[in-house]
Design a protein around this motif. Structure first.
Motif, PDB file in Angstrom:
ATOM      1  N   VAL A   5       1.710  83.170 -25.267  1.00 54.50           N
ATOM      2  CA  VAL A   5       2.939  83.411 -24.523  1.00 54.50           C
ATOM      3  C   VAL A   5       3.745  82.119 -24.526  1.00 54.50           C
ATOM      4  CG1 VAL A   5       3.911  83.967 -22.254  1.00 54.50           C
ATOM      5  CG2 VAL A   5       1.847  85.141 -23.037  1.00 54.50           C
ATOM      6  N   VAL A   6       5.031  82.251 -24.796  1.00 55.46           N
ATOM      7  CA  VAL A   6       5.937  81.104 -24.759  1.00 55.46           C
ATOM      8  C   VAL A   6       7.030  81.419 -23.755  1.00 55.46           C
ATOM      9  CG1 VAL A   6       7.563  79.683 -26.071  1.00 55.46           C
ATOM     10  CG2 VAL A   6       5.482  80.547 -27.188  1.00 55.46           C
ATOM     11  N   ILE A   7       7.294  80.465 -22.867  1.00 56.46           N
ATOM     12  CA  ILE A   7       8.399  80.599 -21.922  1.00 56.46           C
ATOM     13  C   ILE A   7       9.364  79.441 -22.145  1.00 56.46           C
ATOM     14  CG2 ILE A   7       7.026  79.484 -20.096  1.00 56.46           C
ATOM     15  CD1 ILE A   7       8.749  81.036 -18.039  1.00 56.46           C
ATOM     16  N   TYR A   8      10.636  79.793 -22.298  1.00 57.52           N
ATOM     17  CA  TYR A   8      11.713  78.807 -22.374  1.00 57.52           C
ATOM     18  C   TYR A   8      12.169  78.607 -20.938  1.00 57.52           C
ATOM     19  CZ  TYR A   8      11.354  79.123 -27.337  1.00 57.52           C
ATOM     20  OH  TYR A   8      10.856  79.061 -28.612  1.00 57.52           O
ATOM     21  N   HIS A   9      11.761  77.497 -20.362  1.00 59.73           N
ATOM     22  CA  HIS A   9      11.727  77.278 -18.922  1.00 59.73           C
ATOM     23  C   HIS A   9      12.709  76.197 -18.481  1.00 59.73           C
ATOM     24  CE1 HIS A   9       9.825  76.984 -15.000  1.00 59.73           C
ATOM     25  NE2 HIS A   9       9.419  75.756 -15.205  1.00 59.73           N
ATOM     26  N   SER A  16      13.110  81.136 -13.176  1.00 60.08           N
ATOM     27  CA  SER A  16      12.210  80.609 -14.196  1.00 60.08           C
ATOM     28  C   SER A  16      10.862  80.229 -13.581  1.00 60.08           C
ATOM     29  CB  SER A  16      12.869  79.407 -14.879  1.00 60.08           C
ATOM     30  OG  SER A  16      12.267  79.121 -16.113  1.00 60.08           O
ATOM     31  N   ARG A  17      10.877  79.598 -12.412  1.00 64.91           N
ATOM     32  CA  ARG A  17       9.622  79.229 -11.744  1.00 64.91           C
ATOM     33  C   ARG A  17       8.818  80.468 -11.367  1.00 64.91           C
ATOM     34  NH1 ARG A  17      13.108  75.728  -9.022  1.00 64.91           N
ATOM     35  NH2 ARG A  17      12.953  76.991  -7.129  1.00 64.91           N
ATOM     36  N   ASN A  18       9.493  81.504 -10.839  1.00 67.43           N
ATOM     37  CA  ASN A  18       8.792  82.748 -10.494  1.00 67.43           C
ATOM     38  C   ASN A  18       8.199  83.413 -11.726  1.00 67.43           C
ATOM     39  OD1 ASN A  18       9.074  82.994  -7.623  1.00 67.43           O
ATOM     40  ND2 ASN A  18      11.228  83.470  -7.913  1.00 67.43           N
ATOM     41  N   ALA A  59      23.374  86.917 -23.640  1.00 70.89           N
ATOM     42  CA  ALA A  59      22.409  85.831 -23.480  1.00 70.89           C
ATOM     43  C   ALA A  59      23.064  84.508 -23.086  1.00 70.89           C
ATOM     44  CB  ALA A  59      21.615  85.648 -24.771  1.00 70.89           C
ATOM     45  N   VAL A  60      24.383  84.496 -22.982  1.00 73.32           N
ATOM     46  CA  VAL A  60      25.095  83.279 -22.601  1.00 73.32           C
ATOM     47  C   VAL A  60      25.147  83.200 -21.077  1.00 73.32           C
ATOM     48  CG1 VAL A  60      27.287  82.014 -22.691  1.00 73.32           C
ATOM     49  CG2 VAL A  60      26.501  83.286 -24.703  1.00 73.32           C
ATOM     50  N   ARG A  61      24.742  82.058 -20.566  1.00 72.08           N
ATOM     51  CA  ARG A  61      24.794  81.829 -19.116  1.00 72.08           C
ATOM     52  C   ARG A  61      26.180  81.307 -18.755  1.00 72.08           C
ATOM     53  NH1 ARG A  61      21.631  81.564 -14.834  1.00 72.08           N
ATOM     54  NH2 ARG A  61      22.061  80.039 -13.215  1.00 72.08           N
ATOM     55  N   ARG A  95      18.216  81.983 -18.974  1.00 77.63           N
ATOM     56  CA  ARG A  95      16.792  81.727 -18.864  1.00 77.63           C
ATOM     57  C   ARG A  95      16.172  82.580 -17.784  1.00 77.63           C
ATOM     58  NH1 ARG A  95      20.081  77.785 -15.922  1.00 77.63           N
ATOM     59  NH2 ARG A  95      19.436  77.920 -13.785  1.00 77.63           N
ATOM     60  N   PRO A  96      14.869  82.716 -17.880  1.00 78.30           N
ATOM     61  CA  PRO A  96      13.949  82.233 -18.912  1.00 78.30           C
ATOM     62  C   PRO A  96      13.693  83.302 -19.975  1.00 78.30           C
ATOM     63  CG  PRO A  96      12.690  83.028 -17.054  1.00 78.30           C
ATOM     64  CD  PRO A  96      14.147  83.223 -16.712  1.00 78.30           C
ATOM     65  N   PHE A  97      13.695  82.910 -21.220  1.00 79.06           N
ATOM     66  CA  PHE A  97      13.243  83.800 -22.276  1.00 79.06           C
ATOM     67  C   PHE A  97      11.733  83.663 -22.360  1.00 79.06           C
ATOM     68  CE2 PHE A  97      17.579  84.125 -23.882  1.00 79.06           C
ATOM     69  CZ  PHE A  97      17.586  85.404 -24.415  1.00 79.06           C
TER      70      PHE A  97
END
Length: 143
Positions: A5-9, A16-18, A59-61, A95-97
């Motif tokens: 598993v990869v998280i972009y954090h 993201s923390r959750n 996907a743009v923030r 995020r997070p992806f």
């Protein structure tokens, strides 16, 4: 549980923390990539966006980013132009992806990550930082 598993954090982001905490609650220690300091490459970013079933624009923030100053609200901008902006300014990457063998998700809300983690991996309850219960005492999804 063994699962790649990869998280972009972004550690300063509650969502993201959750999401990271939910992954760890499943007994999985993911590869954590601080995407602000180590952004994905163009092809990797485009593949994550496609894998999550999103358009590049989705996907743009916008909030807390230079979105408006860069004129990114212009509907005439191409996906390629938006990707370039995201790579030049990684804060623009929503995020997070999260990427797992089951799929890819933009985990907004954080419980969206449950769709791409093994359902039987959760033992016991999970509550987000804000107190919202996500899993019951048997590890079953509430939301």
């Amino acid at each position: 549980m063994i699962m790649d598993v990869v998280i972009y954090h972004n550690p300063s982001c509650g969502t993201s923390r959750n999401t990271l905490a939910l992954i760890r609650h499943a007994g999985i220690e993911p590869t954590v990539i601080d995407y602000l300091s180590t952004p994905p490459g163009r092809e990797e970013l485009a593949a994550m966006i496609r894998g999550a079933g999103l358009t590049v624009r989705e996907a743009v923030r916008e909030n807390g980013t230079p979105y408006a100053e860069l004129g990114l609200e212009d509907p005439a901008l191409s996906d390629d132009q938006l990707l370039t902006a995201m790579l030049d300014h990684p804060i623009l990457i929503n995020r997070p992806f999260v990427v797992t063998p089951i799929g890819t998700r933009l985990a907004r809300p954080s419980e969206a990550v449950l769709d791409i983690l093994p359902a039987d991996a959760f033992m016991g309850p999970f509550v987000k930082e804000d107190g919202e219960a996500v899993l019951d005492e048997n590890g079953r999804r509430l939301v």
